[in-house]
Write a protein that holds these residues in place. Structure first.
Motif, mmCIF file in Angstrom:
data_model
loop_
_atom_site.group_PDB
_atom_site.id
_atom_site.type_symbol
_atom_site.label_atom_id
_atom_site.label_comp_id
_atom_site.label_asym_id
_atom_site.label_seq_id
_atom_site.Cartn_x
_atom_site.Cartn_y
_atom_site.Cartn_z
ATOM 1 N N TYR A 382 0.447 -1.835 0.083
ATOM 2 C CA TYR A 382 -0.202 -0.006 -0.047
ATOM 3 C C TYR A 382 0.791 0.747 0.203
ATOM 4 C CZ TYR A 382 -3.117 3.509 1.415
ATOM 5 O OH TYR A 382 -4.470 4.364 1.731
ATOM 6 N N SER A 383 1.768 1.046 0.829
ATOM 7 C CA SER A 383 2.488 2.852 1.182
ATOM 8 C C SER A 383 3.150 2.564 -0.184
ATOM 9 C CB SER A 383 3.566 2.282 2.165
ATOM 10 O OG SER A 383 2.896 2.049 3.136
ATOM 11 N N LEU A 384 3.718 2.019 -1.102
ATOM 12 C CA LEU A 384 4.442 1.821 -1.904
ATOM 13 C C LEU A 384 3.445 2.176 -3.207
ATOM 14 C CD1 LEU A 384 7.002 -1.361 -2.286
ATOM 15 C CD2 LEU A 384 7.532 1.252 -1.753
ATOM 16 N N GLN A 385 2.341 1.801 -2.969
ATOM 17 C CA GLN A 385 1.111 2.198 -3.934
ATOM 18 C C GLN A 385 0.854 3.979 -3.405
ATOM 19 O OE1 GLN A 385 0.396 0.440 -7.022
ATOM 20 N NE2 GLN A 385 -0.782 1.014 -7.517
ATOM 21 N N PHE A 386 1.020 4.103 -2.763
ATOM 22 C CA PHE A 386 0.050 5.690 -2.038
ATOM 23 C C PHE A 386 1.500 6.293 -2.263
ATOM 24 C CE2 PHE A 386 0.062 8.784 0.587
ATOM 25 C CZ PHE A 386 -0.740 9.616 1.377
ATOM 26 N N TYR A 387 2.255 6.178 -2.431
ATOM 27 C CA TYR A 387 4.102 7.220 -2.705
ATOM 28 C C TYR A 387 3.571 8.059 -4.249
ATOM 29 C CZ TYR A 387 7.877 8.658 -2.583
ATOM 30 O OH TYR A 387 9.807 9.744 -3.049
ATOM 31 N N VAL A 388 3.623 7.810 -5.240
ATOM 32 C CA VAL A 388 3.320 8.283 -6.566
ATOM 33 C C VAL A 388 2.216 9.774 -6.784
ATOM 34 C CG1 VAL A 388 2.957 7.801 -8.787
ATOM 35 C CG2 VAL A 388 4.687 6.471 -8.042
ATOM 36 N N PRO A 389 0.743 9.087 -6.346
ATOM 37 C CA PRO A 389 0.002 9.757 -6.343
ATOM 38 C C PRO A 389 0.075 10.255 -5.430
ATOM 39 C CG PRO A 389 -0.793 8.232 -5.339
ATOM 40 C CD PRO A 389 0.524 7.362 -5.569
ATOM 41 N N PHE A 390 0.595 10.691 -4.094
ATOM 42 C CA PHE A 390 0.725 11.753 -2.812
ATOM 43 C C PHE A 390 1.847 12.784 -3.337
ATOM 44 C CE2 PHE A 390 3.560 13.553 0.405
ATOM 45 C CZ PHE A 390 1.951 14.231 0.912
ATOM 46 N N GLU A 391 2.968 12.188 -4.236
ATOM 47 C CA GLU A 391 3.767 12.867 -4.554
ATOM 48 C C GLU A 391 3.301 13.661 -6.054
ATOM 49 O OE1 GLU A 391 7.011 13.916 -4.165
ATOM 50 O OE2 GLU A 391 6.677 13.060 -2.334
ATOM 51 N N ILE A 392 2.242 13.809 -6.500
ATOM 52 C CA ILE A 392 1.411 14.625 -7.773
ATOM 53 C C ILE A 392 1.033 15.376 -7.593
ATOM 54 C CG2 ILE A 392 0.077 14.076 -9.307
ATOM 55 C CD1 ILE A 392 0.937 11.864 -9.968
ATOM 56 N N ILE A 393 -0.397 14.634 -6.412
ATOM 57 C CA ILE A 393 -0.448 15.583 -4.983
ATOM 58 C C ILE A 393 0.155 16.423 -4.703
ATOM 59 C CG2 ILE A 393 -2.481 15.638 -3.580
ATOM 60 C CD1 ILE A 393 -3.824 13.020 -4.310
ATOM 61 N N TRP A 394 0.662 16.928 -3.748
ATOM 62 C CA TRP A 394 1.813 17.080 -2.792
ATOM 63 C C TRP A 394 2.310 18.304 -3.613
ATOM 64 C CZ3 TRP A 394 1.480 19.302 1.167
ATOM 65 C CH2 TRP A 394 3.031 20.707 2.197
ATOM 66 N N LYS A 395 2.970 17.965 -4.763
ATOM 67 C CA LYS A 395 4.046 19.180 -6.109
ATOM 68 C C LYS A 395 2.977 20.172 -6.075
ATOM 69 C CE LYS A 395 7.510 15.735 -7.502
ATOM 70 N NZ LYS A 395 8.582 15.161 -8.483
ATOM 71 N N GLY A 396 1.352 19.620 -6.754
ATOM 72 C CA GLY A 396 0.415 20.742 -7.322
ATOM 73 C C GLY A 396 -0.313 21.949 -5.908
ATOM 74 N N THR A 397 0.298 21.226 -5.020
ATOM 75 C CA THR A 397 0.353 22.120 -3.414
ATOM 76 C C THR A 397 0.855 22.752 -2.824
ATOM 77 O OG1 THR A 397 -0.423 20.030 -2.924
ATOM 78 C CG2 THR A 397 -2.249 20.781 -3.455
ATOM 79 N N LYS A 398 1.815 22.072 -2.726
ATOM 80 C CA LYS A 398 2.793 22.711 -1.621
ATOM 81 C C LYS A 398 2.697 24.345 -1.614
ATOM 82 C CE LYS A 398 7.596 21.306 -3.876
ATOM 83 N NZ LYS A 398 8.550 19.979 -3.918
#
Length: 502
Positions: A382-398
């Motif tokens: 789960y954590s590995l699968q979660f890593y990519v979508p989180f990075e996409i969302i975080w880069k767009g909002t940080k």
């Protein structure tokens, strides 16, 4: 590749000289918007791809009089630039390593759902349709990678990511298509995020169902599956507060080891006392086919891992072609998925469940151990699968959270995990969720988008081939993808609504 994007104002008024195939950046004021500057498409390509891909800081371009921007016409493509010679990869992968990574990226939990896919298609139709879908998916990867190579030569950059390929294809394409570049980049990132977060929801349901079956068998608890999801949630949150992939690598190794053991034991059970082929349907009712399509493409499609793998190869020329790393890898994937689907459905027939592990005996310790091990493996994944979508969302909002970035990053991680658990609680069934994610996201990413990119990239070629064959070929694939998307989503939503009724 850096995704930094400087606005048009960063290079406004840049006085570039035109020499040979080079052309100057053209800037002009847009009177419709106060203070806004409209730039030539080459401006965007320069700032976003040319500089970042070749290691040139954007700030160094300001005030320069050098003709840094090549023409986006086919002249630049034929100028002898070889992107493979300009790639700088710290740890390039060999053909064998890329082959192994391709198998790991494609052989996910979807293989355990293939018997259910065959139940919705029938024994013979499922076998034929899986081979066809596998072929079409592989071909779409071919045209995506080929378009990427063509665009790299045209833009004179060494490598492009998936979203980059979509954006550059439209930026460097005919003027009528250039305005859609940002839209298609956004669509790629959006559908990738939905797909991967959807997989996270599937993982939660998968782990909970396997644990519930074991606990119910030994303790006669008969607790609602949603309580298992709530119990798992604090542990999932804790795992996903780990931000560094380096610390997640050991969990990935453990997961791969457990999956290997579980698949071996599952095959052993599956091939025992195999019934006659007359006990199952050869061709299922046609209205179930969309569910098969969604599940099969969810299992087979590995489009998200393709560009990262190709971009990190020591010999990227070997990724596509015939023979190639892609062809060998996808052939093995299709054979394995077809084997599991065929014999899993033949073994359990109408009793086939969302995961083949749920059909294993509940009164044998070995079979129950498989369910526990596979639940642990998927939990770690789960954590590995979660890593990519989180990075996409975080880069767009940080950029919105500059005061306390670490706090808001952790908060966003917790919110996203809670959302995936909430969706899993709302729809605690594997079949409809898998089919919905596959039909919605992977139909677009794996079938529709590569064909659109191929069309835009080759649009200026004379006649698009003899008899417009490329146009017709891509239109057929796009129509097939749209049909699968619409019917798959519709059928999946009908099943989900039925679950809510009960």
């Amino acid at each position: 590749m850096s995704h930094h994007f400087a606005g048009a104002g960063d290079v406004a008024g840049l006085p570039l000289k035109s020499t040979g195939s080079m052309r100057p950046i053209i800037t002009e004021l847009d009177n419709n918007k106060k203070g806004s500057i409209r730039t030539d498409v080459a401006d965007l390509v320069l700032v976003k791809y040319k500089c970042s891909s070749n290691g040139v800081p954007v700030t160094q371009t300001n005030g320069s009089t050098l003709p840094l921007v090549p023409s986006t016409s086919k002249d630049a493509e034929l100028g002898g630039y070889d992107p493979f010679d300009h790639r700088v990869v710290q740890h390039p992968t060999t053909d064998m390593e890329t082959f192994i990574h391709l198998l790991k990226g494609s052989l996910g939990s979807g293989i355990l759902a293939m018997p259910l896919a065959f139940m919705n298609a029938g024994l013979i139709f499922g076998l034929v349709a899986t081979a066809i879908i596998g072929f079409v998916c592989t071909y779409c990867v071919h045209i995506l990678v080929r378009s990427s190579h063509k665009l790299c030569r045209r833009m004179q950059v060494p490598a492009l990511g998936f979203a980059d390929v979509a954006e550059v294809a439209f930026l460097a394409g005919p003027p009528a298509f250039q305005k859609f570049s940002g839209l298609f980049r956004g669509l790629v990132n959006t559908f990738l995020t939905i797909d991967l977060l959807g997989c996270c929801c599937v993982y939660i349901v998968f782990v909970s169902q396997n644990l519930k079956q074991v606990v119910d068998s030994y303790f006669e608890a008969e607790m609602n599956i949603r309580w298992y999801m709530l119990i798992l949630m604090p542990f999932i949150i804790a795992m996903n507060l780990i931000r560094n992939l380096k610390y997640l690598a050991p969990f990935s190794m453990i997961a791969n080891f457990l999956v290997g053991i579980c698949m071996s034991i599952t095959f052993w059970y599956m091939f025992q006392d195999m019934p006659s082929t007359k006990t199952v349907d050869y061709i299922a009712d046609w209205h179930k086919w969309p569910l098969f399509f969604g599940t099969a493409i969810f299992a087979l499609e590995g489009i998200g891992v393709v560009m990262p793998l190709e971009n990190n190869m020591k010999t990227p020329q070997h990724f596509i072609g015939c023979p190639s790393v892609l062809n060998f890898g996808m052939a093995i994937v299709v054979v394995l998925y077809s084997t599991v689907g065929l014999f899993g459905y033949l073994k359990y027939g109408k009793e086939t469940k969302g995961s083949i592990t749920l059909n294993l005996p509940t009164d044998e310790l070995l079979a129950q151990s498989v369910k526990v091990m596979i639940a642990v493996a998927i939990f770690f994944t789960y954590s590995l699968q979660f890593y990519v979508p989180f990075e996409i969302i975080w880069k767009g909002t940080k950029h919105r959270f500059t005061s306390h970035p670490d706090f808001f990053e952790y908060l966003l991680r917790v919110i996203l995990v809670v959302c995936t658990v909430g969706i899993a609680i709302a729809v605690p069934e594997l079949g409809p969720v898998i089919s919905l994610v596959g039909a919605l996201c992977l139909s677009f990413l794996g079938l529709i988008l590569p064909s659109c990119i191929d069309l835009v990239t080759t649009w200026e070629e004379p006649g698009l081939g003899k008899g417009y064959w490329r146009l017709w070929k891509n239109m057929i694939i796009i129509a097939f993808g749209i049909l699968g998307l619409v019917t798959g989503v519709y059928s999946s939503m009908i099943d989900i609504f039925e679950l809510f009724k009960h």
